[in-house]
Design an enzyme around this catalytic site. Sequence first.
Site, mmCIF file in Angstrom:
data_model
loop_
_atom_site.group_PDB
_atom_site.id
_atom_site.type_symbol
_atom_site.label_atom_id
_atom_site.label_comp_id
_atom_site.label_asym_id
_atom_site.label_seq_id
_atom_site.Cartn_x
_atom_site.Cartn_y
_atom_site.Cartn_z
ATOM 1 N N LYS A 97 2.552 -1.761 16.000
ATOM 2 C CA LYS A 97 3.793 -1.604 15.244
ATOM 3 C C LYS A 97 3.897 -0.196 14.652
ATOM 4 O O LYS A 97 4.950 0.391 14.568
ATOM 5 C CB LYS A 97 3.805 -2.630 14.106
ATOM 6 N N GLN A 98 2.748 0.333 14.192
ATOM 7 C CA GLN A 98 2.774 1.608 13.478
ATOM 8 C C GLN A 98 1.399 2.248 13.570
ATOM 9 O O GLN A 98 0.461 1.641 14.092
ATOM 10 C CB GLN A 98 3.154 1.381 12.022
ATOM 11 N N GLU A 146 0.607 -4.279 12.040
ATOM 12 C CA GLU A 146 0.712 -5.698 11.670
ATOM 13 C C GLU A 146 0.935 -6.606 12.866
ATOM 14 O O GLU A 146 1.074 -7.806 12.705
ATOM 15 C CB GLU A 146 1.858 -5.868 10.681
ATOM 16 N N TRP A 203 0.825 -1.216 0.000
ATOM 17 C CA TRP A 203 0.000 0.000 0.000
ATOM 18 C C TRP A 203 0.853 1.257 0.000
ATOM 19 O O TRP A 203 0.336 2.356 0.071
ATOM 20 C CB TRP A 203 -0.922 0.001 1.218
ATOM 21 N N ASP A 204 2.184 1.072 -0.079
ATOM 22 C CA ASP A 204 3.087 2.206 0.105
ATOM 23 C C ASP A 204 2.865 3.326 -0.905
ATOM 24 O O ASP A 204 3.277 4.467 -0.683
ATOM 25 C CB ASP A 204 4.541 1.729 0.074
HETATM 26 C C1 BGC Z 1 4.839 -2.144 6.998
HETATM 27 C C2 BGC Z 1 3.796 -2.021 5.916
HETATM 28 C C3 BGC Z 1 4.472 -1.654 4.621
HETATM 29 C C4 BGC Z 1 5.558 -2.661 4.288
HETATM 30 C C5 BGC Z 1 6.313 -2.314 3.041
HETATM 31 C C6 BGC Z 1 5.899 -3.127 6.579
HETATM 32 O O1 BGC Z 1 6.899 -3.161 7.534
HETATM 33 O O2 BGC Z 1 4.272 -2.579 8.203
HETATM 34 O O3 BGC Z 1 2.843 -1.057 6.283
HETATM 35 O O4 BGC Z 1 3.558 -1.623 3.580
HETATM 36 O O5 BGC Z 1 6.471 -2.700 5.342
HETATM 37 O O6 BGC Z 1 6.939 -1.081 3.152
#
Ligand code: BGC
Length: 812
Positions: free
Chosen positions: A616-617, A495, A356-357
Amino acid sequence: MTANAWTLSYEGYAPQDEPLREALCTVGNGYLATRGAAAEAVPGGVHYPGTYAAGIYNRLSSRIAGQDVANESLVNLPHWPAVTFRIDGGPWFDAGTAQLLDYRQCLDLREAVLTRWLRFRDERGRTTAVTWRRFASMAFAHACAAEVTVVPEDWSGSLEFRSLLDGRVRNCLVARYRDLPAQHLEAVRAEHLSDDSVLLEVRTNQSGIEVAIAARTVSCGGREPAAGHGRLLGGTGWIGHDLAVDVTQGEPVRLEKVVTVFTARDRAIGEPAADAARWLGRLDGFDALHRDHVRAWRRLWPRFRVTVTGDDDAQRVVRLHLLHLLQTLSPHTADLDVGVPARGLHGEAYRGHVFWDELFVFPVLNLRLPDLTRALLRYRHRRLPEARQAAREAGLKGAMFPWQSGSDGREESQRLHLNPLSGRWNPDPTWRQHHIGSAVAYNIWQYYQATGDREFLTHHGAEMLLEIARFWASAATWDPGRARYVIRGVMGPDEFHTGYTADDSGGIDNNAYTNVMAVWVILRALDALAALPEQARADLTDTLELHSVELERWRHVTRAMYVPFHDDGVFSQFEGYEHLEELDWDAYRQRYGDIRRLDRILEAEGESVNRYKASKQADALMLFYLLSADELGQLLRHMGYPLKPDAIPRTIDYYLARTSHGSTLSAVVHAWVLARAHRERAMEFYRRALRSDLTDIQGGTTPEGIHLAAMAGSVDLLQRCFSGLETRADRLVLNPFWPQELGVLELTVRYRQHLLTLHISGHRVQVTAGSGVHRAIKVSCRDETAELRPGTTLRFPLASGHDELSGHGPRR
Ligand code: BGC
């Protein structure tokens, strides 16, 4: 690391830092990119020769922990810059073993040229200076060039160069993947084209993509020895030349290598090998290619002007980030069928997959290269049938876009992942992050808002929006107890939480971000439908068999979606989050220092992060990142949830205290959501976003590939967050909250065909439109709205507070 405003330079050779440097010193042109590994490097040493071409994937299978596992990877292609040399038949040069007297490496950010300069003394006491330069042409995407200049400072004798195209490469950059198969290429042919030129062709061993690389290597300066100048050498999967010259003390000798790269996925070609050979014959030498390459960058940079006058450090890093963004996604990419690889074309982390970046990347591209975002959205559209199939297989309707995507758009998320701390392979349910579909929808809408491109909306955008909306409407099930719709079994952007018990990987229910965005998507899909010309609307609803009964249900879903809140009105990240245990953050910080990957730490302890209030985020906070407070308030009201005035700041504080920032995206989002209320904390996160890759803030991930979203996101913090720039309701909106310490922001953006130059400071906003015959656009700054015509300027004075502005009309 030292730098002036347009360079990234490193002094001295530092084996432990080389992997990071080589990722950051990648040269690329949006078609391919090559890590800044030393030209003499061989796999298995300090450096990792890596070249990746956009969209060249290959799938390999193996058995892990008793399961068949197949992974598709962006393939490491033959090492084209390979050049080394030796003196009087001595050992081949290797920076790792040579006695280095000076060593410097510099990436020119303006020109995208990597230069490595060193002096060394050999075992016989001779001193030699060597300079390498390389680039991937931004003028002609199939061309790369390298040059080596050797100066024998205090000796004369014979110098022998070795220049190879080396296809004996595998995908083995990422230690965690080393138990998996890594051999993606098979040799097809290695040919001598002429006295100075060779051709290497390889093929990916599952996807069957031919990749052809041709090289012409010539030397100038020195004298050819009597024994003969060049010698062809090669074997299976590699080919090259040895070139010997006699050199005289103090006189430089130069070797240049011009390379062409073609793959079977290219357009306007016959067959990769024939085209590589044909174009090699046509290309001029290093200097001419360099001139064209620099001119191409000189045309590109003004479109990407983002200048902050008050912070030189930020300025340098912003340029570095823009450079890597453009080396991954350039106008050349627009002609390819590829998406946005989360880790650039700079390494092998996440196997080159698309997540989704792009949500963080498109805002920078939409306002500068809208044709490119349009092309990247087409990558999604071409995979709509696959996404429909995925929804069908999950028993749902519409389109379920994959969390990780590669060549054909099937779900590429791995089903098992290795926790390097425990050595265990565990289930990986991250494919449950169906919120990816909302990101695709959001990007479509943003692109449409920025460009007003109804043609795209009509032919591609609306169809995707409707199918994603349909997916959410079918995923939402009626909960009679609550008299609301619920969405179960998903994962949010955080995540860490995979389920409700320690080893549950069945997902969580009613992730606030997912549910609210699902409603947003359905509403935008309905808007898109309304915006289509009548015939197109009729055709599309017929194609999709979308009838009024279904649309009525969608509308009901938007009014009755369930959103979890804690008792005190704070958004609940997901249903049941408030019942999780509090983690003793201090104790874990003390014990482990770096606790960004708390999930791995806890699993290695035999524990599970599922039990804790630990993210995590940014997850719920993503809502405040994507939607303005006004828009979110309206949306929630529509859903029957009045948003309490302090709900947003309290939600931010709540999760800020419970987030480990295990993803580089987290700093971008936190800087954004804190910008208005907590300036200092916002600046802390902003600086963290700037440092993400430069200092490898996660301790080892950048060497495996840059974090493209954090790079673009850090630029977007300047262009949209602190400047308060929005493209909504058919106007350009500016509501700056500009940090004084950054000086003045100067931006060039393209908005609805106008080329605009913006100057934003703490006191004033000025917008100038380039000349042309475009229709006037509306620009709003705080409470004032004015029309901007081509060739004119609008000035909005900003008194310190919002109220002081009233009575001040915009000045032309
Ligand atoms: C993040 C995701 C991201 C992916 C690729 C993961 O560590 O949690 O949100 O899309 O990295 O950058």
